[in-house]
Design a protein around this motif. Structure first.
Motif, PDB file in Angstrom:
ATOM      1  N   ILE A 216       0.844  -1.199   0.000  1.00 33.77           N
ATOM      2  CA  ILE A 216       0.000   0.000   0.000  1.00 33.77           C
ATOM      3  C   ILE A 216       0.876   1.243   0.000  1.00 33.77           C
ATOM      4  CG2 ILE A 216      -1.648   1.342   1.370  1.00 33.77           C
ATOM      5  CD1 ILE A 216      -2.838  -1.384   2.281  1.00 33.77           C
ATOM      6  N   ALA A 217       1.950   1.214   0.790  1.00 36.03           N
ATOM      7  CA  ALA A 217       2.872   2.353   0.816  1.00 36.03           C
ATOM      8  C   ALA A 217       3.500   2.572  -0.559  1.00 36.03           C
ATOM      9  CB  ALA A 217       3.960   2.129   1.865  1.00 36.03           C
ATOM     10  N   LEU A 218       3.808   1.478  -1.259  1.00 29.88           N
ATOM     11  CA  LEU A 218       4.384   1.591  -2.602  1.00 29.88           C
ATOM     12  C   LEU A 218       3.449   2.349  -3.543  1.00 29.88           C
ATOM     13  CD1 LEU A 218       6.387   0.824  -4.881  1.00 29.88           C
ATOM     14  CD2 LEU A 218       5.136  -1.340  -5.091  1.00 29.88           C
ATOM     15  N   VAL A 219       2.169   1.973  -3.572  1.00 29.41           N
ATOM     16  CA  VAL A 219       1.260   2.657  -4.499  1.00 29.41           C
ATOM     17  C   VAL A 219       0.921   4.054  -4.011  1.00 29.41           C
ATOM     18  CG1 VAL A 219       0.290   0.569  -5.514  1.00 29.41           C
ATOM     19  CG2 VAL A 219      -0.784   1.537  -3.486  1.00 29.41           C
ATOM     20  N   ASN A 220       0.944   4.279  -2.687  1.00 25.96           N
ATOM     21  CA  ASN A 220       0.728   5.641  -2.182  1.00 25.96           C
ATOM     22  C   ASN A 220       1.855   6.568  -2.628  1.00 25.96           C
ATOM     23  OD1 ASN A 220      -1.754   5.471  -0.894  1.00 25.96           O
ATOM     24  ND2 ASN A 220      -0.882   4.822   1.055  1.00 25.96           N
ATOM     25  N   PHE A 247       1.829 -10.502 -10.068  1.00 25.82           N
ATOM     26  CA  PHE A 247       1.396  -9.158  -9.681  1.00 25.82           C
ATOM     27  C   PHE A 247       0.085  -9.243  -8.930  1.00 25.82           C
ATOM     28  CE2 PHE A 247      -1.005  -5.229 -10.256  1.00 25.82           C
ATOM     29  CZ  PHE A 247      -0.083  -4.276  -9.856  1.00 25.82           C
ATOM     30  N   GLN A 248      -0.020  -8.491  -7.843  1.00 24.80           N
ATOM     31  CA  GLN A 248      -1.277  -8.334  -7.120  1.00 24.80           C
ATOM     32  C   GLN A 248      -1.575  -6.847  -7.012  1.00 24.80           C
ATOM     33  OE1 GLN A 248      -1.456 -10.067  -3.192  1.00 24.80           O
ATOM     34  NE2 GLN A 248      -3.472  -9.228  -2.758  1.00 24.80           N
ATOM     35  N   ALA A 249      -2.784  -6.458  -7.342  1.00 24.56           N
ATOM     36  CA  ALA A 249      -3.135  -5.038  -7.354  1.00 24.56           C
ATOM     37  C   ALA A 249      -3.345  -4.500  -5.946  1.00 24.56           C
ATOM     38  CB  ALA A 249      -4.398  -4.819  -8.179  1.00 24.56           C
ATOM     39  N   PHE A 250      -2.707  -3.376  -5.660  1.00 21.63           N
ATOM     40  CA  PHE A 250      -2.965  -2.585  -4.461  1.00 21.63           C
ATOM     41  C   PHE A 250      -3.320  -1.179  -4.925  1.00 21.63           C
ATOM     42  CE2 PHE A 250      -0.529  -6.077  -2.843  1.00 21.63           C
ATOM     43  CZ  PHE A 250      -1.001  -6.277  -1.543  1.00 21.63           C
ATOM     44  N   PRO A 252      -3.937   3.134  -4.012  1.00 21.76           N
ATOM     45  CA  PRO A 252      -3.634   4.243  -3.108  1.00 21.76           C
ATOM     46  C   PRO A 252      -4.891   4.729  -2.406  1.00 21.76           C
ATOM     47  CG  PRO A 252      -3.749   5.046  -5.356  1.00 21.76           C
ATOM     48  CD  PRO A 252      -3.898   3.542  -5.428  1.00 21.76           C
ATOM     49  N   GLY A 253      -4.702   5.541  -1.395  1.00 24.71           N
ATOM     50  CA  GLY A 253      -5.839   6.092  -0.665  1.00 24.71           C
ATOM     51  C   GLY A 253      -5.399   7.200   0.263  1.00 24.71           C
ATOM     52  N   PRO A 254      -6.311   7.739   1.045  1.00 26.36           N
ATOM     53  CA  PRO A 254      -5.998   8.879   1.911  1.00 26.36           C
ATOM     54  C   PRO A 254      -5.259   8.485   3.191  1.00 26.36           C
ATOM     55  CG  PRO A 254      -8.278   8.234   2.217  1.00 26.36           C
ATOM     56  CD  PRO A 254      -7.745   7.382   1.096  1.00 26.36           C
ATOM     57  N   GLY A 255      -4.899   7.235   3.311  1.00 24.23           N
ATOM     58  CA  GLY A 255      -4.254   6.710   4.510  1.00 24.23           C
ATOM     59  C   GLY A 255      -4.761   5.297   4.733  1.00 24.23           C
ATOM     60  N   VAL A 256      -4.204   4.606   5.716  1.00 25.90           N
ATOM     61  CA  VAL A 256      -4.660   3.255   6.015  1.00 25.90           C
ATOM     62  C   VAL A 256      -5.334   3.234   7.374  1.00 25.90           C
ATOM     63  CG1 VAL A 256      -2.969   2.080   4.574  1.00 25.90           C
ATOM     64  CG2 VAL A 256      -2.382   2.647   6.924  1.00 25.90           C
TER      65      VAL A 256
END
Length: 420
Positions: A216-220, A247-250, A252-256
């Motif tokens: 998640i941090a990678l895509v953020n 590959f597994q899709a993750f 981004p978002g406003p935080g976790v």
């Protein structure tokens, strides 16, 4: 009535576990220190998203009973501890609830019982923290009673995987303890996965969530530079996930948020630092990136308003969805909290709407709830989609807004919408 097992802690983890056990005829005693929770459950009222009142009523009909009387714990064969382990101020796990539960179990521990810890914590907790307390009364783990760790894997709101069809990892203090725990779960869980011991089972849970945390941090982080480079990351992810392997899709978002991703990896990082004296750098960097996403969203919001010749100070910003994941009421560690606080610190008037939450006070008294969604969207200077509940018609809301900031990649058809 006699009981076969006691579930200690009747929240998002313990209650679904009790439900599955009850379905196959296991007589379950639920123990909780909250008298209100106990009274509601005995009356057939649920307090968690994944179980309805009808579900709880069926459990009661099948013999489930909740209590605050710890004396009854001496009468069951298997005791499962499902209490929360929040973060302490030093970044490690707060073992207060676990210690209290273990002390209660120890007071009533009987020869032949099986004690299983499900609460997520750092490797070594079962052997170094739980076992000495249970053995203080003279009984020996693996000889007089069985001791095991089995990490909870409940995903609130997941309609596909629940307590029954999610494989159950089990690590025993010794082989006999592992056998006893596996036999208990095998009554109502489709697949039981054995590990070499308790430490392996404890670490398996942390690896699962650390994997997600880091990706998640990678895509953020990619979301930030893709925006600066004029690249649509959401389109990039859609293209990348067509690869059928590797590959597994993750996203981004406003935080976790939630009870796992913002917390569990820190247990592992804390354990590495405290026992080995060096950092778990991947985890600490991921935590740094994910923790700064609310501030990044605020910065982007300010830029969006600037494009309309508006300042963030004095503008009305409407947050849509304040829970940590869609379609549930659970607000634990929701990124909406730091997002709202930072918006208010910069002078914005913050409002919120959430179909799952009627009274949101986590961000303070300065956040106003709105009931008329369409009117609020039309009136707000900026609407930010924080959590994409299925009841939201995102494209329609974006079109009705003055400006729309989509942090979940859900808006597609409106020129007024800007995606993270």
């Amino acid at each position: 009535m006699s009981f076969d097992a006691a579930i200690i802690g009747l929240g998002y983890v313990g209650l679904p576990l009790a439900q599955e056990a009850s379905k196959v005829g296991v007589k379950v005693l639920g123990f909780d220190v909250n008298q209100g929770v106990v009274d509601d459950l005995n009356a057939g009222r649920s307090h968690v998203d994944d179980l309805s009142d009808a579900d709880v009523a069926a459990m009661v009909e099948a013999g489930f009973h909740a209590t605050t009387d710890s004396e009854q714990l001496a009468e069951v064969k298997t005791l499962v501890i499902c209490v929360p382990t929040p973060l302490a101020e030093d970044g490690g796990p707060d073992l207060g609830p676990v210690n209290a539960a273990v002390a209660t179990v120890a007071k009533h521990l009987q020869p032949g019982q099986t004690v299983i810890l499900e609460s997520t914590t750092y490797p070594g907790t079962t052997d170094e923290v739980v076992r000495p307390v249970l053995e203080a009364g003279g009984l020996t783990a693996g000889v007089d009673f069985h001791l095991a760790f089995s990490p909870e894997r409940i995903d609130p709101g997941n309609e596909k995987f629940g307590a029954k069809n999610t494989p159950k990892v089990v690590g025993g203090h010794n082989e006999a303890s592992g056998d006893a725990a596996a036999a208990f779960y095998g009554q109502f869980v489709d697949t039981v996965v054995r590990t070499k011991g308790t430490r392996e089972a404890e670490t398996a849970k942390l690896l699962e969530n650390t994997y997600r945390h880091i990706n998640i941090a990678l895509v953020n982080e990619m979301a930030r530079f893709c925006h600066d480079l004029g690249i649509d990351l959401w389109d990039v992810i859609e293209a990348a996930k067509t690869k059928p392997f590797g590959f597994q899709a993750f996203y981004p978002g406003p935080g976790v948020g939630g009870h796992c991703i913002p917390i569990d990896p820190n247990y592992l990082s804390y354990n590495v630092r405290s026992k080995l004296g060096y950092p778990f750098r991947f985890v600490e960097l991921a935590q740094e990136i994910n923790a700064t996403m609310p501030a990044y969203v605020v910065g982007r919001a300010q830029n969006i308003l600037n494009d309309d010749a508006k300042a963030l100070r004095g503008s009305t910003v409407l947050l849509l969805g304040v829970t940590y994941k869609p379609n549930i009421a659970d607000q634990r560690e929701s990124p909406a909290v730091p997002l709202a606080k930072q918006l208010m610190e910069r002078g914005a008037k913050v409002q919120y709407h959430d179909p799952m939450v009627t009274n949101w006070t986590a961000a303070g008294d300065g956040v106003e709830g709105v009931s008329d969604l369409n009117a609020a969207v039309a009136a707000a200077d900026l609407t930010i989609l924080v959590q994409n509940h299925k009841s939201y018609d995102i494209d329609a809301l974006a079109e009705a807004s003055q400006r729309f900031f989509d942090t979940r990649g859900a808006a597609h058809d409106s020129e007024k919408a800007e995606r993270l």
